[in-house]
Design a protein around this motif. Structure first.
Motif, short mmCIF file in Angstrom:
data_model
loop_
_atom_site.label_atom_id
_atom_site.label_comp_id
_atom_site.label_asym_id
_atom_site.label_seq_id
_atom_site.Cartn_x
_atom_site.Cartn_y
_atom_site.Cartn_z
N TYR A 56 6.13 4.70 -0.45
CA TYR A 56 7.53 4.63 -0.85
C TYR A 56 7.73 5.20 -2.25
O TYR A 56 8.67 5.96 -2.49
CB TYR A 56 8.04 3.19 -0.80
N MET A 57 6.83 4.86 -3.17
CA MET A 57 6.94 5.39 -4.53
C MET A 57 6.87 6.92 -4.53
O MET A 57 7.66 7.57 -5.20
CB MET A 57 5.84 4.83 -5.43
N HIS A 58 5.91 7.45 -3.81
CA HIS A 58 5.73 8.90 -3.80
C HIS A 58 6.92 9.62 -3.15
O HIS A 58 7.31 10.69 -3.61
CB HIS A 58 4.43 9.29 -3.11
N SER A 59 7.48 9.03 -2.11
CA SER A 59 8.55 9.72 -1.39
C SER A 59 9.95 9.44 -1.93
O SER A 59 10.84 10.26 -1.77
CB SER A 59 8.49 9.39 0.10
N HIS A 60 10.15 8.29 -2.60
CA HIS A 60 11.50 7.93 -3.05
C HIS A 60 11.64 7.65 -4.54
O HIS A 60 12.75 7.65 -5.06
CB HIS A 60 11.98 6.67 -2.30
N LEU A 64 9.00 7.66 -11.37
CA LEU A 64 8.32 6.55 -12.06
C LEU A 64 6.84 6.84 -12.29
O LEU A 64 6.25 6.32 -13.24
CB LEU A 64 8.46 5.26 -11.25
N LEU A 65 6.26 7.67 -11.44
CA LEU A 65 4.83 7.97 -11.56
C LEU A 65 4.54 8.89 -12.73
O LEU A 65 3.38 9.06 -13.10
CB LEU A 65 4.32 8.56 -10.25
N LYS A 66 5.57 9.43 -13.35
CA LYS A 66 5.38 10.24 -14.56
C LYS A 66 5.22 9.34 -15.78
O LYS A 66 4.70 9.76 -16.80
CB LYS A 66 6.57 11.17 -14.77
N VAL A 67 5.67 8.09 -15.64
CA VAL A 67 5.66 7.15 -16.76
C VAL A 67 4.67 6.01 -16.54
O VAL A 67 4.04 5.55 -17.48
CB VAL A 67 7.08 6.58 -16.99
N ASP A 69 1.48 4.10 -14.20
CA ASP A 69 0.36 4.25 -13.28
C ASP A 69 0.74 3.58 -11.96
O ASP A 69 1.27 2.45 -11.95
CB ASP A 69 -0.87 3.56 -13.89
N ALA A 70 0.47 4.25 -10.84
CA ALA A 70 0.83 3.72 -9.52
C ALA A 70 0.20 2.35 -9.28
O ALA A 70 0.86 1.44 -8.77
CB ALA A 70 0.42 4.71 -8.43
N ASP A 71 -1.07 2.19 -9.62
CA ASP A 71 -1.74 0.91 -9.39
C ASP A 71 -1.12 -0.21 -10.21
O ASP A 71 -1.01 -1.35 -9.75
CB ASP A 71 -3.24 1.01 -9.68
N PHE A 72 -0.69 0.10 -11.43
CA PHE A 72 -0.01 -0.89 -12.27
C PHE A 72 1.28 -1.37 -11.59
O PHE A 72 1.54 -2.57 -11.50
CB PHE A 72 0.30 -0.30 -13.65
N LEU A 73 2.09 -0.42 -11.12
CA LEU A 73 3.34 -0.78 -10.45
C LEU A 73 3.08 -1.57 -9.17
O LEU A 73 3.76 -2.57 -8.90
CB LEU A 73 4.15 0.47 -10.13
N ILE A 74 2.12 -1.12 -8.39
CA ILE A 74 1.80 -1.81 -7.13
C ILE A 74 1.35 -3.23 -7.41
O ILE A 74 1.79 -4.17 -6.74
CB ILE A 74 0.74 -1.02 -6.33
N ASP A 75 0.48 -3.42 -8.40
CA ASP A 75 0.02 -4.77 -8.75
C ASP A 75 1.19 -5.66 -9.16
O ASP A 75 1.27 -6.82 -8.75
CB ASP A 75 -1.02 -4.72 -9.87
N ALA A 76 2.08 -5.12 -9.98
CA ALA A 76 3.23 -5.90 -10.45
C ALA A 76 4.13 -6.28 -9.27
O ALA A 76 4.59 -7.42 -9.17
CB ALA A 76 4.02 -5.10 -11.48
N ILE A 77 4.37 -5.34 -8.37
CA ILE A 77 5.22 -5.60 -7.21
C ILE A 77 4.58 -6.64 -6.30
O ILE A 77 5.23 -7.60 -5.88
CB ILE A 77 5.51 -4.30 -6.44
#
Length: 111
Positions: A56-60, A64-67, A69-77
């Motif tokens: 979802y992050m990559h497609s929509h 946010l991935l420019k600012v 880290d994907a793993d940081f966001l996923i962990d928080a979510i």
């Protein structure tokens, strides 16, 4: 255990509880995301929760991935969603039957 969670969820079935918990987590984290039924069910085709969020992050939400880290966001979510789900199903407590998270998001951006 699953049956007790289903009985305790004031919103209805576990799928609706998980969807509501995701939208509550997005709102709490200040993300202007909202998963409707169709989006959620499409993402359910992937067996891994982390992969669903990442897809979802990559497609929509790729900006946010420019600012972040994907793993940081996923962990928080995931952490926030788990807590929200626990709150919604905790001890059969009566909560509001449903919350329209899309309306919350629209109200905050003034749409």
């Amino acid at each position: 255990m699953i049956n007790s969670v289903l009985e305790q969820c004031p919103i209805g079935d576990a799928v609706k509880c998980h969807l509501a918990a995701y939208n509550a987590a997005f709102y709490e984290l200040g993300l202007s995301w909202h998963w409707d039924d169709e989006t959620f069910h499409t993402l359910q085709r992937m067996s891994c929760e982390r992969d669903r969020i990442k897809d979802y992050m990559h497609s929509h939400q790729s900006h946010l991935l420019k600012v972040y880290d994907a793993d940081f966001l996923i962990d928080a979510i995931q952490t926030t969603k788990a807590r929200c789900f626990e709150t919604m199903t905790d001890g059969g407590a009566k909560k509001a039957p449903s919350v329209n998270w899309a309306e919350f998001q629209r109200a905050e951006v003034g749409a």
